[in-house]
Design a protein around this motif. Structure first.
Motif, PDB file in Angstrom:
ATOM      1  N   HIS A  73      34.700  28.367  31.668  1.00 20.20           N
ATOM      2  CA  HIS A  73      35.095  29.840  31.198  1.00 20.20           C
ATOM      3  C   HIS A  73      36.810  29.980  31.625  1.00 20.20           C
ATOM      4  O   HIS A  73      36.966  29.693  32.685  1.00 20.20           O
ATOM      5  CB  HIS A  73      34.483  31.001  31.749  1.00 20.20           C
ATOM      6  CG  HIS A  73      34.216  30.987  33.092  1.00 20.20           C
ATOM      7  ND1 HIS A  73      33.243  30.410  33.733  1.00 20.20           N
ATOM      8  CD2 HIS A  73      34.846  32.063  33.971  1.00 20.20           C
ATOM      9  CE1 HIS A  73      33.185  30.777  35.123  1.00 20.20           C
ATOM     10  NE2 HIS A  73      34.096  31.970  35.307  1.00 20.20           N
TER      11      HIS A  73
ATOM     12  N   GLN B 189      39.673  43.041  37.302  1.00 21.49           N
ATOM     13  CA  GLN B 189      40.599  41.964  36.879  1.00 21.49           C
ATOM     14  C   GLN B 189      41.478  42.557  35.788  1.00 21.49           C
ATOM     15  O   GLN B 189      41.260  43.238  34.846  1.00 21.49           O
ATOM     16  CB  GLN B 189      39.649  40.893  36.322  1.00 21.49           C
ATOM     17  CG  GLN B 189      40.678  39.582  36.017  1.00 21.49           C
ATOM     18  CD  GLN B 189      39.768  38.347  35.785  1.00 21.49           C
ATOM     19  OE1 GLN B 189      40.259  37.133  35.922  1.00 21.49           O
ATOM     20  NE2 GLN B 189      38.398  38.309  36.107  1.00 21.49           N
TER      21      GLN B 189
ATOM     22  N   ARG C 149      31.474  40.947  31.959  1.00 21.00           N
ATOM     23  CA  ARG C 149      32.888  41.462  31.960  1.00 21.00           C
ATOM     24  C   ARG C 149      32.510  42.789  31.318  1.00 21.00           C
ATOM     25  O   ARG C 149      31.820  42.726  30.021  1.00 21.00           O
ATOM     26  CB  ARG C 149      33.882  40.759  31.295  1.00 21.00           C
ATOM     27  CG  ARG C 149      33.581  39.510  31.184  1.00 21.00           C
ATOM     28  CD  ARG C 149      34.367  38.620  32.304  1.00 21.00           C
ATOM     29  NE  ARG C 149      34.065  37.309  32.674  1.00 21.00           N
ATOM     30  CZ  ARG C 149      34.173  36.717  33.864  1.00 21.00           C
ATOM     31  NH1 ARG C 149      34.520  37.408  34.719  1.00 21.00           N
ATOM     32  NH2 ARG C 149      33.813  35.495  33.887  1.00 21.00           N
TER      33      ARG C 149
ATOM     34  N   ILE D 160      27.059  37.241  42.966  1.00 23.09           N
ATOM     35  CA  ILE D 160      27.587  36.173  44.204  1.00 23.09           C
ATOM     36  C   ILE D 160      26.503  36.523  45.233  1.00 23.09           C
ATOM     37  O   ILE D 160      26.152  35.373  45.957  1.00 23.09           O
ATOM     38  CB  ILE D 160      29.029  36.714  44.419  1.00 23.09           C
ATOM     39  CG1 ILE D 160      29.882  36.122  43.393  1.00 23.09           C
ATOM     40  CG2 ILE D 160      29.377  36.260  45.905  1.00 23.09           C
ATOM     41  CD1 ILE D 160      31.215  36.692  43.358  1.00 23.09           C
TER      42      ILE D 160
ATOM     43  N   HIS E  85      30.890  27.790  37.659  1.00 23.97           N
ATOM     44  CA  HIS E  85      30.256  28.003  38.796  1.00 23.97           C
ATOM     45  C   HIS E  85      28.704  28.466  38.512  1.00 23.97           C
ATOM     46  O   HIS E  85      28.458  29.045  37.416  1.00 23.97           O
ATOM     47  CB  HIS E  85      30.659  29.034  39.871  1.00 23.97           C
ATOM     48  CG  HIS E  85      31.464  30.267  39.127  1.00 23.97           C
ATOM     49  ND1 HIS E  85      30.750  31.337  38.428  1.00 23.97           N
ATOM     50  CD2 HIS E  85      32.815  30.609  38.722  1.00 23.97           C
ATOM     51  CE1 HIS E  85      31.594  32.044  37.831  1.00 23.97           C
ATOM     52  NE2 HIS E  85      32.847  31.749  38.098  1.00 23.97           N
TER      53      HIS E  85
ATOM     54  N   ASP F 186      34.512  43.105  36.445  1.00 17.81           N
ATOM     55  CA  ASP F 186      33.772  41.978  36.682  1.00 17.81           C
ATOM     56  C   ASP F 186      32.372  42.111  37.285  1.00 17.81           C
ATOM     57  O   ASP F 186      32.703  43.054  38.418  1.00 17.81           O
ATOM     58  CB  ASP F 186      34.241  40.726  37.720  1.00 17.81           C
ATOM     59  CG  ASP F 186      35.477  40.062  36.711  1.00 17.81           C
ATOM     60  OD1 ASP F 186      35.316  39.632  35.637  1.00 17.81           O
ATOM     61  OD2 ASP F 186      36.659  39.873  37.544  1.00 17.81           O
TER      62      ASP F 186
ATOM     63  N   HIS G 255      37.174  27.248  34.988  1.00 18.06           N
ATOM     64  CA  HIS G 255      36.520  26.728  35.955  1.00 18.06           C
ATOM     65  C   HIS G 255      35.000  27.092  35.444  1.00 18.06           C
ATOM     66  O   HIS G 255      34.541  27.602  34.566  1.00 18.06           O
ATOM     67  CB  HIS G 255      36.833  27.329  37.288  1.00 18.06           C
ATOM     68  CG  HIS G 255      36.523  28.658  37.421  1.00 18.06           C
ATOM     69  ND1 HIS G 255      37.012  29.444  38.698  1.00 18.06           N
ATOM     70  CD2 HIS G 255      35.959  29.440  36.737  1.00 18.06           C
ATOM     71  CE1 HIS G 255      36.711  30.840  38.434  1.00 18.06           C
ATOM     72  NE2 HIS G 255      36.072  30.819  37.418  1.00 18.06           N
TER      73      HIS G 255
ATOM     74  N   HIS H  45      40.262  32.722  30.679  1.00 18.36           N
ATOM     75  CA  HIS H  45      40.720  33.863  29.827  1.00 18.36           C
ATOM     76  C   HIS H  45      42.140  33.781  29.634  1.00 18.36           C
ATOM     77  O   HIS H  45      42.986  33.141  30.518  1.00 18.36           O
ATOM     78  CB  HIS H  45      40.779  35.041  30.981  1.00 18.36           C
ATOM     79  CG  HIS H  45      39.495  35.273  31.753  1.00 18.36           C
ATOM     80  ND1 HIS H  45      37.919  35.171  31.185  1.00 18.36           N
ATOM     81  CD2 HIS H  45      38.999  35.502  33.042  1.00 18.36           C
ATOM     82  CE1 HIS H  45      37.230  35.102  32.010  1.00 18.36           C
ATOM     83  NE2 HIS H  45      37.892  35.320  33.099  1.00 18.36           N
TER      84      HIS H  45
ATOM     85  N   ARG I 283      42.217  34.088  39.481  1.00 20.84           N
ATOM     86  CA  ARG I 283      41.642  34.966  39.027  1.00 20.84           C
ATOM     87  C   ARG I 283      42.197  36.456  39.884  1.00 20.84           C
ATOM     88  O   ARG I 283      42.319  36.482  40.977  1.00 20.84           O
ATOM     89  CB  ARG I 283      40.272  35.438  39.182  1.00 20.84           C
ATOM     90  CG  ARG I 283      39.364  34.387  38.575  1.00 20.84           C
ATOM     91  CD  ARG I 283      39.291  34.406  37.002  1.00 20.84           C
ATOM     92  NE  ARG I 283      38.484  33.633  36.152  1.00 20.84           N
ATOM     93  CZ  ARG I 283      38.762  32.316  35.794  1.00 20.84           C
ATOM     94  NH1 ARG I 283      39.989  31.922  36.014  1.00 20.84           N
ATOM     95  NH2 ARG I 283      38.082  31.701  35.360  1.00 20.84           N
TER      96      ARG I 283
HETATM   97  C1  1HN Z   1      35.209  34.480  38.668  1.00 22.70           C
HETATM   98  O1  1HN Z   1      35.313  33.092  38.215  1.00 22.70           O
HETATM   99  C2  1HN Z   1      35.901  35.631  37.680  1.00 22.70           C
HETATM  100  O2  1HN Z   1      35.881  34.230  35.784  1.00 22.70           O
HETATM  101  C3  1HN Z   1      35.751  36.810  38.146  1.00 22.70           C
HETATM  102  O3  1HN Z   1      36.663  35.877  35.632  1.00 22.70           O
HETATM  103  C4  1HN Z   1      35.631  37.191  39.453  1.00 22.70           C
HETATM  104  C5  1HN Z   1      34.840  36.499  41.529  1.00 22.70           C
HETATM  105  C6  1HN Z   1      34.370  35.472  42.554  1.00 22.70           C
HETATM  106  C7  1HN Z   1      34.302  34.106  42.070  1.00 22.70           C
HETATM  107  C8  1HN Z   1      34.641  33.815  40.662  1.00 22.70           C
HETATM  108  C9  1HN Z   1      36.434  34.958  36.036  1.00 22.70           C
HETATM  109  C10 1HN Z   1      35.265  36.049  40.203  1.00 22.70           C
HETATM  110  C11 1HN Z   1      35.048  34.753  39.755  1.00 22.70           C
END
Ligand code: 1HN
Length: 346
Positions: A145, A93, A112, A167, A106, A163, A104, A147, A68
């Motif tokens: 997800h 981003q 967004r 966290i 989490h 974003d 990935h 992109h 990312r």
């Molecule tokens: C993440 O998965 C994204 O999916 C953006 O775009 C920022 C910051 C920390 C950990 C995972 C994304 C992130 C993130």
């Protein structure tokens, strides 16, 4: 106090410290402050400055290599914590034409908010949605997800979004997991538009089983939010503190669109001069349209479109705008409400 007593206490505290014990009577005030003493401070990131750093990031690393490509917006009062408030993370981003951000998932939920450019897309649990400026898009906890952005020849352009993730909340609970998908890009399972058709028109499929707490509408397009604000500006009285302010909702439950993050869209007409209010949910604002001034506690910032600013917990905030202004904002309000902690003063 006698010297003898003073020495006795100092010796006692030193021996306690060695045993990992401390006298509460020396810390009670800071442990239970009379009112929030947020380490988070008022701050603004001006897009006119940030965009040059994003462009530079685009030259030094690809989105695929970075996984990312994000510049973290860290609150100056929370140095080293990768946090914009004590409970939330924010970053900007960028996806250039032809780039992919690998798949990935989490435990952390993500939002967004599209700042610049159109046509990039995100895929969430097998369904794609296309990004346009002002769209509010959700990645629920544990959803796969990735992109992508079409090649320049297919009309791809630079796309930048904000974003917001929970966290620090997940870190506090030590409840985070993450996995990398076996493929760079997850397989598409449904046509684009399926979720909005199923859930975005005050209808829902019969016998649909609600699973999870996140809204099944994972893109709230700006065109619809903006039109709604425009109608309400003509139809309803302005709130003297916040103009016209709406929260994004989960149509299946009526609750917040995300379980840990509240999201809002707000319109302030040209010349609006708002009253100050405060609340215990420190809030991140993203300016969509308009110019004005925000007063946050003792500080004051002028703002323009795409600037991002943060209001700490219990800091008085008020807005004065010279042109019609639209603000997107997010905070940890659902968590504070669920725990009975939210307090507001107007
Ligand atoms: C993440 O998965 C994204 O999916 C953006 O775009 C920022 C910051 C920390 C950990 C995972 C994304 C992130 C993130």
């Amino acid at each position: 106090m006698t010297d003898k007593k003073q020495n006795q206490r100092a010796d006692f505290y030193r021996r306690l410290d060695e045993q990992h014990m401390f006298p509460l009577w020396q810390q009670m005030h800071s442990l239970v402050p009379a009112q929030p003493a947020d380490a988070c401070v008022p701050a603004i990131w001006r897009y006119s400055q940030v965009r040059d750093y994003l462009a530079e990031a685009g030259e030094i690393i690809s989105s695929e290599e970075a996984v990312r490509r994000v510049l973290i917006l860290e609150n100056p009062g929370l140095s080293g914590q990768s946090s914009i408030t004590s409970s939330l993370y924010a970053g900007l981003q960028m996806l250039l034409p032809g780039e992919t951000a690998p798949s990935h998932r989490h435990s952390q939920s993500a939002l967004r908010f599209v700042m610049e450019g159109s046509g990039a897309f995100t895929v969430v649990d097998g369904e794609r949605t296309t990004m346009h400026p002002g769209d509010f898009i959700i990645t629920p906890s544990w959803a796969w997800h990735d992109h992508g952005n079409p090649e320049a020849e297919q009309g791809g352009e630079k796309v930048v979004w904000l974003d917001g993730l929970d966290i620090p909340i997940v870190r506090f609970f030590n409840a985070g997991f993450a996995e990398v998908h076996e493929e760079l890009v997850q397989p598409i399972q449904r046509a684009e538009g399926t979720s909005p058709a199923r859930f975005g028109h005050n209808l829902m499929p019969v016998r649909h089983e609600v699973n999870g707490r996140t809204s099944p509408i994972f893109n709230y397009p700006y065109a619809r939010s903006r039109e709604t604000l425009d109608i309400l500006l003509r139809q309803q009285a302005l709130d003297p503190y916040e103009g016209i302010k709406l929260s994004y909702r989960n149509p299946l439950t009526g609750g917040w669109a995300m379980p840990t993050i509240a999201t809002f869209i707000q319109l302030l007409p040209a010349g609006f001069n708002g009253l100050p209010s405060r609340s215990t949910d420190a809030t991140v604002y993203s300016v969509v349209e308009g110019e004005g001034v925000v007063r946050i506690g003792e500080r004051q910032f002028s703002f323009s479109p795409r600037d991002i600013f943060v209001v700490p917990s219990w800091a008085a905030v008020s807005f004065s705008v010279s042109s019609e202004t639209v603000l997107f904002s997010f905070s940890d309000r659902p968590v504070q409400e669920a725990l009975g902690l939210l307090r507001e003063a107007r």
